[in-house]
Design a protein around this motif. Structure first.
Motif, short mmCIF file in Angstrom:
data_model
loop_
_atom_site.label_atom_id
_atom_site.label_comp_id
_atom_site.label_asym_id
_atom_site.label_seq_id
_atom_site.Cartn_x
_atom_site.Cartn_y
_atom_site.Cartn_z
N PRO A 756 6.96 -2.84 2.01
CA PRO A 756 7.92 -1.81 1.57
C PRO A 756 8.19 -0.83 2.71
O PRO A 756 7.33 -0.57 3.56
CB PRO A 756 7.21 -1.14 0.40
N SER A 757 9.39 -0.27 2.72
CA SER A 757 9.79 0.61 3.82
C SER A 757 8.94 1.87 3.90
O SER A 757 8.75 2.41 4.99
CB SER A 757 11.27 1.00 3.66
N ASP A 758 8.44 2.34 2.76
CA ASP A 758 7.63 3.56 2.79
C ASP A 758 6.22 3.31 3.28
O ASP A 758 5.45 4.26 3.44
CB ASP A 758 7.58 4.19 1.40
N PRO A 803 10.72 -6.41 1.41
CA PRO A 803 9.89 -7.09 0.40
C PRO A 803 10.50 -8.45 0.02
O PRO A 803 11.69 -8.55 -0.27
CB PRO A 803 9.90 -6.12 -0.78
#
Length: 835
Positions: A756-758, A803
């Motif tokens: 995930p980007s976070d 993802p």
């Protein structure tokens, strides 16, 4: 009396009764009675004589009265006749007989201007000329005091003359006013005219003598009869008599012949003549005309006038040439409102042709022409109102100014200046751009003002005289100033006295802060009122107020000697900074404890781990005896676990070395293909066991580049190990290398579950392990080591992942040689990055 006496002697009287004779008739008188009777007779006789005398005197007086009455009547008749005779004549007499108030006789009835009443007549100044009245009063005074006779006349008006004469007669002073008629009046008029003519001649002669121009008179024969002083000076003579005797001529003979010819023809000579005066040739305007006795002439020196006229002509030409170079349009109209001059800018401004301008149109026709062309907007006024408006400037006494808004959107500032001899000069200035700039400037100033008003910083601008020019509400709120007080432009020296708070502490951030320089309000005042307009530097600092607030201040020099003070409230930032510093100190201490613990544990683990690995290898040797299948399997587990544990320990030790800032790269020309093959060999078994296919493509990476081969192998090994852990069975992991923009990039990509980007930024944190989607969970040091070693090479790491679509990690290495000092990793840098 006699009757009384007789009555007293009669019988019955009192005397008779007293003497007793009343009752004795016929009795003789006594001596006393005789005495009484004698006295009585004397008295009666005397009375009779007196009565007779009185009667005679009365008759004489009556006769005398009648004679006097007759004489009086005769005198009155004679006086009335003489008075009537005086009244019938046009003269009036003033008779002074000792009293200051004279007796008036006669009158001047035919002269309405002469008062008839005595009181008004005696006020000579009210009806006589002032000079004659003063002379008459003086003459009357001398007549009464010294019997000095006089006679003179004066003009009462244009047609009537009054003669006044005075003389004495016995004790009387007589003044006679007589209106002159007939020959006497004519003689008086002639005398008056002669006197006036003589006075006029003398006055004019005195004027001509003082005139600064030569004047002369000639007789019928053309000889000089009279000259003035200027003529004498022009011919270098000493006197008028000498000039007349010598017949010194002012003009040349040829010029005199020309003048005589014109005069003989009955014309007046007028022309410019050049002659030598005082050894200098000068120009004169000569005028000579004939008269009854000859001719008269004068010469006006116009040399300087001609020079001025020539200079004026040259000046006008020069001004015209200058005006043609101006961008401001200029046009001049004469007293008849006709165009007499225009410059090139005027022609360009209104797009007028030479043919039209050469017709010299008048002002109204020009404006109508401009309206017809659509340059000027069509007026909504009627014709008379338009003429009144267009020609108003020609009747003005002062220059007028107006604004013309042309149909094409231009705006002209028009100035009309009336000329002394009539007409007007018009100046047309195109201020369209100026108005636009002013509008923009006003909008900018308004925007800046509104922006300053809504700033959270306190801002104040002071002039070179130390007075406040501009401030925003935050400035007043910061110091507790009354806004109305700030509008009075107070001096900066008075602000500390009116502020609600004081400066508790001040320090400079742009210079030495040893306490030797000025701080606080003293510093602000010195910066604002400094004489130097150039070379001033921006100053910054920090102040703490008595109410606990902390501000950053800035002293910014502005143009024209102005200075801006700005104050930014950093109280909350200081509190947050203090809290962060305390937290950072705690984190640094905790991190140091962790590093110390890890290093200590690692060093403590290496010895037993080395023993385990050694004894495991010893158990596999033939000297220790054969192992059964289960023992051999257990020994394989022990070897694999110890190898993994040794790798973790080595990684931890490498990171500790990096953090300590003592790790150095062993740079050399690295064989890229060989280094990649070594890293692939290290993970080949793991790939095979995970059923993951590895694809390597480094054809575009080149053959060699400057790097630490061992650390590069660790970077690629860790990337491949991480990809093999997350790549699904049957998938493919790719390793590519290529050069671009002076960089060498290695990319390891897998088809795993993605990140995930976070959570991408957390991948490179130490001991951060994410077993989700992976086959096994490690210590979380692999990617951290990758980032540390790549940055030691002055490179960078880039991760792209989504993802469900896999992850790609790119490591960029610079191809240029790195200086030796850049090969060392500074511990502080990584400590800051960790924070």
């Amino acid at each position: 009396m006699l009757a009384g006496l007789l009555a007293s002697t009669l019988p019955g009287s009192a005397l008779a009764q007293e003497t007793g004779l009343a009752d004795s008739p016929g009795v003789f008188l006594s001596e006393i009675d005789i005495l009484y009777l004698s006295a009585l007779a004397f008295v009666v006789g005397t009375a009779m004589l007196a009565a007779t005398f009185m009667l005679r005197q009365r008759a004489a007086m009556a006769a005398e009265n009648e004679e006097l009455t007759a004489e009086l009547h005769k005198a009155r008749v004679e006086a009335e006749a003489r008075t009537a005779l005086l009244l019938t004549g046009e003269e009036r007499l003033l008779i002074y007989s000792g009293s200051d108030v004279p007796e008036l006789l006669g009158g001047l009835s035919s002269l309405p201007a002469v008062p008839g009443e005595a009181e008004r007549f005696l006020v000579f100044a009210d009806w006589m000329p002032a000079e004659a009245a003063a002379r008459l009063e003086q003459s009357i005074r001398l007549l009464r005091e010294s019997a000095a006779t006089f006679r003179f006349s004066f003009d009462l008006d244009e047609e009537r003359v009054i003669e006044v004469s005075g003389k004495t007669l016995g004790g009387l002073a007589i003044v006679r006013f007589t209106m002159l008629e007939g020959l006497a009046k004519e003689l008086s008029d002639l005398k008056s005219a002669r006197n006036r003519a003589q006075a006029t001649i003398e006055t004019m002669q005195a004027l001509f003598d003082q005139a600064p121009l030569p004047i002369w008179l000639r007789d019928r024969n053309g000889r000089l009869a009279w000259v003035n002083s200027a003529y004498v000076a022009s011919v270098d003579a000493t006197s008028v008599a000498e000039t007349i005797d010598q017949q010194a001529e002012f003009l040349s003979e040829q010029d005199r012949l020309r003048i005589a010819k014109d005069l003989a023809a009955g014309n007046t000579f007028k022309d410019k003549i050049s002659t030598v005066v005082e050894a200098d040739r000068r120009n004169f305007d000569v005028v000579e005309a004939t008269g009854p006795l000859g001719s008269a002439g004068l010469a006006i020196d116009v040399t300087e006038t001609e020079q001025v006229r020539m200079e004026l002509h040259q000046t006008i030409e020069s001004q015209s040439e200058t005006l043609d170079q101006l961008t401001t349009a200029v046009a001049r109209f004469d007293e008849k409102t006709r165009l007499t001059y225009y410059n090139a800018a005027f022609q360009r401004l209104f797009d007028l042709t030479n043919a039209y301008l050469e017709t010299e149109p008048d002002h109204v026709a020009l404006l109508d022409h401009l309206r017809t062309k659509g340059i000027l907007p069509i007026e909504k006024l009627n014709r008379s109102e338009m003429l009144e408006q267009d020609l108003a400037a020609y009747r003005a006494t002062e220059p007028t100014e107006s604004m013309w808004h042309l149909a094409d959107g231009r705006t002209l500032r028009v100035i009309a200046a009336p000329q002394p001899r009539g007409g007007a000069t018009w100046v047309f200035e195109d201020i369209t751009e100026k108005l636009e700039l002013e509008s923009q400037v006003k909008a900018t100033v308004r925007l800046q003002r509104e922006t300053i008003d809504y700033l959270s910083e306190a801002v104040a601008v002071f002039g070179s005289d130390g007075r406040l020019r501009l401030s925003n509400p935050t400035f007043a709120e910061m110091w507790g100033f009354d806004p109305a007080y700030l509008f009075t432009s107070p001096r900066i020296q008075t602000l500390p006295e009116t502020a609600d708070v004081e400066i508790a502490e001040a320090k400079s951030l742009s210079g030495p802060n040893d306490g030797s320089g000025s701080t606080g309000w003293q510093l602000f005042s010195e910066a604002v009122t400094a004489f130097e307009d150039t070379g001033r530097d921006t100053q910054t600092g920090e102040i703490t107020l008595t109410d606990g607030r902390i501000f950053n201040y800035g002293i910014v020099p502005l143009p024209n000697g102005q200075t801006m003070l700005s104050f930014s409230n950093i109280s909350e930032a200081r509190a947050a900074e203090l809290m962060l510093r305390e937290r950072n100190d705690a984190l640094e201490q905790a991190n140091q404890l962790k590093n110390d613990f890890v290093q200590h544990v690692n060093y403590e683990l290496r010895s037993p781990l080395t023993n385990i690995i050694g004894f495991s290898a010893l158990l596999r040797s033939a000297e220790t005896g054969p192992l059964n299948e289960r023992q051999s399997e257990y020994l394989d587990y022990i070897s694999s676990s110890t190898s993994t544990l040794l790798t973790i320990v080595n990684d931890i030790l490498d990171l500790a070395t990096v953090d300590a800032g003592i790790m150095e790269l062993d740079l050399s020309e690295v064989d890229i293909a060989k280094t990649v093959e070594q890293a692939v060999d290290g993970v080949r078994d793991r790939m095979e066991s995970a059923d993951v296919h590895l694809k390597v493509d480094v054809r575009e990476a080149g053959e060699r580049f400057l790097a630490d081969a061992h650390r590069l192998t660790q970077v690629l090994f860790n990337l491949l190990s991480n990809a093999a852990n997350f790549a699904p069975a049957g998938s493919e992991v790719s390793l590519r290398g290529w050069r671009h923009d002076g960089m060498l990039t290695f990319e390891v990509a897998d088809a795993g579950p993605g990140i995930p980007s976070d959570q991408i930024d957390r991948m490179f944190e130490r001991f951060e392990a994410n077993p989700s989607g992976g086959r096994q969970s490690g210590a979380g040091l692999g990617l951290s080591i990758v980032k540390s070693f790549v940055e030691l090479h002055q490179g960078s790491v880039e991760v792209s992942s989504m993802p469900g679509k896999g992850t790609a990690v790119r490591c960029h290495f610079p191809l240029e040689s790195m200086p030796p000092e850049q090969t060392k990793r500074i511990a502080g840098r990584y400590e800051d990055a960790a924070e």
